[in-house]
Write a protein that holds these residues in place. Structure first.
Motif, PDB file in Angstrom:
ATOM      1  N   PRO A 143       0.800  -1.232   0.000  1.00  0.00           N
ATOM      2  CA  PRO A 143       0.000   0.000   0.000  1.00  0.00           C
ATOM      3  C   PRO A 143       0.832   1.281   0.000  1.00  0.00           C
ATOM      4  O   PRO A 143       0.338   2.328  -0.384  1.00  0.00           O
ATOM      5  CB  PRO A 143      -0.822  -0.112   1.291  1.00  0.00           C
ATOM      6  CG  PRO A 143      -0.033  -1.015   2.171  1.00  0.00           C
ATOM      7  CD  PRO A 143       0.699  -1.964   1.263  1.00  0.00           C
ATOM      8  N   ASP A 144       2.085   1.205   0.418  1.00  0.00           N
ATOM      9  CA  ASP A 144       2.883   2.412   0.646  1.00  0.00           C
ATOM     10  C   ASP A 144       3.991   2.649  -0.374  1.00  0.00           C
ATOM     11  O   ASP A 144       4.728   3.620  -0.257  1.00  0.00           O
ATOM     12  CB  ASP A 144       3.511   2.362   2.039  1.00  0.00           C
ATOM     13  CG  ASP A 144       2.458   2.243   3.115  1.00  0.00           C
ATOM     14  OD1 ASP A 144       1.429   2.919   3.002  1.00  0.00           O
ATOM     15  OD2 ASP A 144       2.653   1.453   4.056  1.00  0.00           O
ATOM     16  N   GLY A 145       4.176   1.791  -1.328  1.00  0.00           N
ATOM     17  CA  GLY A 145       5.255   1.990  -2.295  1.00  0.00           C
ATOM     18  C   GLY A 145       5.182   0.967  -3.401  1.00  0.00           C
ATOM     19  O   GLY A 145       4.611  -0.102  -3.246  1.00  0.00           O
ATOM     20  N   GLY A 146       5.772   1.313  -4.523  1.00  0.00           N
ATOM     21  CA  GLY A 146       5.789   0.414  -5.666  1.00  0.00           C
ATOM     22  C   GLY A 146       6.975  -0.534  -5.623  1.00  0.00           C
ATOM     23  O   GLY A 146       7.780  -0.520  -4.687  1.00  0.00           O
ATOM     24  N   GLN A 147       7.081  -1.337  -6.657  1.00  0.00           N
ATOM     25  CA  GLN A 147       8.171  -2.306  -6.775  1.00  0.00           C
ATOM     26  C   GLN A 147       8.568  -2.394  -8.239  1.00  0.00           C
ATOM     27  O   GLN A 147       7.715  -2.395  -9.119  1.00  0.00           O
ATOM     28  CB  GLN A 147       7.717  -3.659  -6.254  1.00  0.00           C
ATOM     29  CG  GLN A 147       8.821  -4.657  -6.095  1.00  0.00           C
ATOM     30  CD  GLN A 147       8.387  -5.872  -5.275  1.00  0.00           C
ATOM     31  OE1 GLN A 147       7.234  -6.048  -4.940  1.00  0.00           O
ATOM     32  NE2 GLN A 147       9.341  -6.705  -4.955  1.00  0.00           N
ATOM     33  N   MET A 148       9.889  -2.433  -8.482  1.00  0.00           N
ATOM     34  CA  MET A 148      10.403  -2.476  -9.839  1.00  0.00           C
ATOM     35  C   MET A 148      11.249  -3.741 -10.020  1.00  0.00           C
ATOM     36  O   MET A 148      12.025  -4.110  -9.145  1.00  0.00           O
ATOM     37  CB  MET A 148      11.280  -1.244 -10.105  1.00  0.00           C
ATOM     38  CG  MET A 148      11.760  -1.103 -11.541  1.00  0.00           C
ATOM     39  SD  MET A 148      13.333  -1.893 -11.962  1.00  0.00           S
ATOM     40  CE  MET A 148      14.481  -1.261 -10.797  1.00  0.00           C
ATOM     41  N   PHE A 149      11.049  -4.403 -11.155  1.00  0.00           N
ATOM     42  CA  PHE A 149      11.842  -5.573 -11.525  1.00  0.00           C
ATOM     43  C   PHE A 149      12.483  -5.279 -12.874  1.00  0.00           C
ATOM     44  O   PHE A 149      11.799  -4.856 -13.807  1.00  0.00           O
ATOM     45  CB  PHE A 149      10.963  -6.819 -11.656  1.00  0.00           C
ATOM     46  CG  PHE A 149      10.268  -7.205 -10.389  1.00  0.00           C
ATOM     47  CD1 PHE A 149      10.938  -7.933  -9.419  1.00  0.00           C
ATOM     48  CD2 PHE A 149       8.951  -6.844 -10.166  1.00  0.00           C
ATOM     49  CE1 PHE A 149      10.302  -8.301  -8.253  1.00  0.00           C
ATOM     50  CE2 PHE A 149       8.305  -7.203  -8.996  1.00  0.00           C
ATOM     51  CZ  PHE A 149       8.982  -7.932  -8.034  1.00  0.00           C
ATOM     52  N   TRP A 150      13.777  -5.521 -12.989  1.00  0.00           N
ATOM     53  CA  TRP A 150      14.478  -5.313 -14.255  1.00  0.00           C
ATOM     54  C   TRP A 150      15.225  -6.589 -14.610  1.00  0.00           C
ATOM     55  O   TRP A 150      16.075  -7.039 -13.847  1.00  0.00           O
ATOM     56  CB  TRP A 150      15.463  -4.152 -14.145  1.00  0.00           C
ATOM     57  CG  TRP A 150      15.989  -3.774 -15.492  1.00  0.00           C
ATOM     58  CD1 TRP A 150      17.105  -4.263 -16.091  1.00  0.00           C
ATOM     59  CD2 TRP A 150      15.388  -2.882 -16.416  1.00  0.00           C
ATOM     60  NE1 TRP A 150      17.245  -3.721 -17.351  1.00  0.00           N
ATOM     61  CE2 TRP A 150      16.198  -2.871 -17.568  1.00  0.00           C
ATOM     62  CE3 TRP A 150      14.235  -2.094 -16.396  1.00  0.00           C
ATOM     63  CZ2 TRP A 150      15.898  -2.089 -18.676  1.00  0.00           C
ATOM     64  CZ3 TRP A 150      13.944  -1.320 -17.499  1.00  0.00           C
ATOM     65  CH2 TRP A 150      14.775  -1.326 -18.624  1.00  0.00           C
ATOM     66  N   PRO A 151      14.922  -7.214 -15.768  1.00  0.00           N
ATOM     67  CA  PRO A 151      15.608  -8.446 -16.153  1.00  0.00           C
ATOM     68  C   PRO A 151      17.053  -8.145 -16.579  1.00  0.00           C
ATOM     69  O   PRO A 151      17.273  -7.304 -17.446  1.00  0.00           O
ATOM     70  CB  PRO A 151      14.775  -8.963 -17.321  1.00  0.00           C
ATOM     71  CG  PRO A 151      14.149  -7.741 -17.906  1.00  0.00           C
ATOM     72  CD  PRO A 151      13.945  -6.780 -16.770  1.00  0.00           C
ATOM     73  N   LEU A 152      18.003  -8.803 -15.973  1.00  0.00           N
ATOM     74  CA  LEU A 152      19.408  -8.591 -16.297  1.00  0.00           C
ATOM     75  C   LEU A 152      19.878  -9.444 -17.468  1.00  0.00           C
ATOM     76  O   LEU A 152      20.932  -9.183 -18.033  1.00  0.00           O
ATOM     77  CB  LEU A 152      20.273  -8.871 -15.061  1.00  0.00           C
ATOM     78  CG  LEU A 152      20.009  -7.956 -13.862  1.00  0.00           C
ATOM     79  CD1 LEU A 152      20.824  -8.405 -12.663  1.00  0.00           C
ATOM     80  CD2 LEU A 152      20.289  -6.506 -14.215  1.00  0.00           C
ATOM     81  N   ASP A 153      19.114 -10.466 -17.821  1.00  0.00           N
ATOM     82  CA  ASP A 153      19.523 -11.397 -18.866  1.00  0.00           C
ATOM     83  C   ASP A 153      18.705 -11.275 -20.147  1.00  0.00           C
ATOM     84  O   ASP A 153      18.872 -12.081 -21.066  1.00  0.00           O
ATOM     85  CB  ASP A 153      19.444 -12.827 -18.336  1.00  0.00           C
ATOM     86  CG  ASP A 153      20.308 -13.031 -17.111  1.00  0.00           C
ATOM     87  OD1 ASP A 153      21.438 -12.512 -17.105  1.00  0.00           O
ATOM     88  OD2 ASP A 153      19.853 -13.684 -16.150  1.00  0.00           O
ATOM     89  N   ASN A 154      17.781 -10.303 -20.214  1.00  0.00           N
ATOM     90  CA  ASN A 154      16.944 -10.090 -21.403  1.00  0.00           C
ATOM     91  C   ASN A 154      16.197 -11.352 -21.834  1.00  0.00           C
ATOM     92  O   ASN A 154      16.123 -11.666 -23.020  1.00  0.00           O
ATOM     93  CB  ASN A 154      17.765  -9.533 -22.567  1.00  0.00           C
ATOM     94  CG  ASN A 154      18.289  -8.151 -22.271  1.00  0.00           C
ATOM     95  OD1 ASN A 154      17.633  -7.382 -21.577  1.00  0.00           O
ATOM     96  ND2 ASN A 154      19.452  -7.834 -22.775  1.00  0.00           N
ATOM     97  N   LYS A 155      15.643 -12.051 -20.880  1.00  0.00           N
ATOM     98  CA  LYS A 155      14.845 -13.245 -21.155  1.00  0.00           C
ATOM     99  C   LYS A 155      13.407 -12.999 -20.690  1.00  0.00           C
ATOM    100  O   LYS A 155      13.175 -12.246 -19.752  1.00  0.00           O
ATOM    101  CB  LYS A 155      15.418 -14.451 -20.414  1.00  0.00           C
ATOM    102  CG  LYS A 155      16.820 -14.818 -20.850  1.00  0.00           C
ATOM    103  CD  LYS A 155      17.331 -15.969 -20.012  1.00  0.00           C
ATOM    104  CE  LYS A 155      18.780 -16.309 -20.339  1.00  0.00           C
ATOM    105  NZ  LYS A 155      19.276 -17.367 -19.451  1.00  0.00           N
ATOM    106  N   PRO A 156      12.433 -13.650 -21.313  1.00  0.00           N
ATOM    107  CA  PRO A 156      11.034 -13.406 -20.953  1.00  0.00           C
ATOM    108  C   PRO A 156      10.676 -13.908 -19.557  1.00  0.00           C
ATOM    109  O   PRO A 156      11.296 -14.821 -19.018  1.00  0.00           O
ATOM    110  CB  PRO A 156      10.246 -14.161 -22.024  1.00  0.00           C
ATOM    111  CG  PRO A 156      11.193 -15.098 -22.659  1.00  0.00           C
ATOM    112  CD  PRO A 156      12.571 -14.588 -22.423  1.00  0.00           C
ATOM    113  N   PHE A 157       9.632 -13.271 -19.010  1.00  0.00           N
ATOM    114  CA  PHE A 157       9.105 -13.650 -17.700  1.00  0.00           C
ATOM    115  C   PHE A 157       7.626 -13.303 -17.664  1.00  0.00           C
ATOM    116  O   PHE A 157       7.128 -12.575 -18.526  1.00  0.00           O
ATOM    117  CB  PHE A 157       9.870 -12.945 -16.570  1.00  0.00           C
ATOM    118  CG  PHE A 157       9.853 -11.445 -16.628  1.00  0.00           C
ATOM    119  CD1 PHE A 157       8.933 -10.716 -15.889  1.00  0.00           C
ATOM    120  CD2 PHE A 157      10.767 -10.746 -17.407  1.00  0.00           C
ATOM    121  CE1 PHE A 157       8.923  -9.328 -15.930  1.00  0.00           C
ATOM    122  CE2 PHE A 157      10.773  -9.362 -17.457  1.00  0.00           C
ATOM    123  CZ  PHE A 157       9.842  -8.645 -16.712  1.00  0.00           C
TER     124      PHE A 157
END
Length: 128
Positions: A32-46
């Motif tokens: 509720p208080d903040g977002g979350q960021m994910f960045w793929p380091l290997d350029n593979k799908p998820f």
């Protein structure tokens, strides 16, 4: 454990019990208080299971988003989600979230008696 590839009552830790073409989820949460960021380091799908904000989460409101791995994903506060799930066996991600790590959780299995099935293959994802 965030999810399984097979029914958890039949899954084994020593041997693969099913093809890795889906993830079965028992849990969802939001911050509720903040977002979350994910960045793929290997350029593979998820994939990312998610649902719109609100405290009336039901299994039919959850969708799985296919991400091709060429860019990251930011999840805004209040968005229901679970972890991100790589399509391949191994993948690395950069994960960042707000300083306050409050979390509201839903036990899908306990509340609704089901697991959420999220496909790990692009040809099995519908209505993107």
């Amino acid at each position: 454990m965030l999810g399984w590839s097979a029914d958890p009552q039949q899954a084994q830790t020593a041997d693969q019990t099913a093809p890795r073409d889906q993830v079965l989820l028992w849990h969802m949460n939001y911050h509720p208080d903040g977002g979350q960021m994910f960045w793929p380091l290997d350029n593979k799908p998820f994939i990312v299971p998610a649902a719109l904000p609100g405290d009336n989460l039901t299994p039919d409101k959850v969708v799985a988003f296919w991400c091709d791995g060429t860019r990251g994903l930011y999840i805004h506060p209040g968005i229901w989600h679970e972890g991100i799930f790589p399509v391949e066996d191994q993948q690395r991600f950069l994960d960042r979230q707000g300083k306050v790590h409050a979390r509201v959780s839903a036990d899908i299995d306990r509340e609704f008696g089901v697991y959420l099935s999220c496909p790990l293959r692009a040809d099995k994802i519908k209505d993107l």
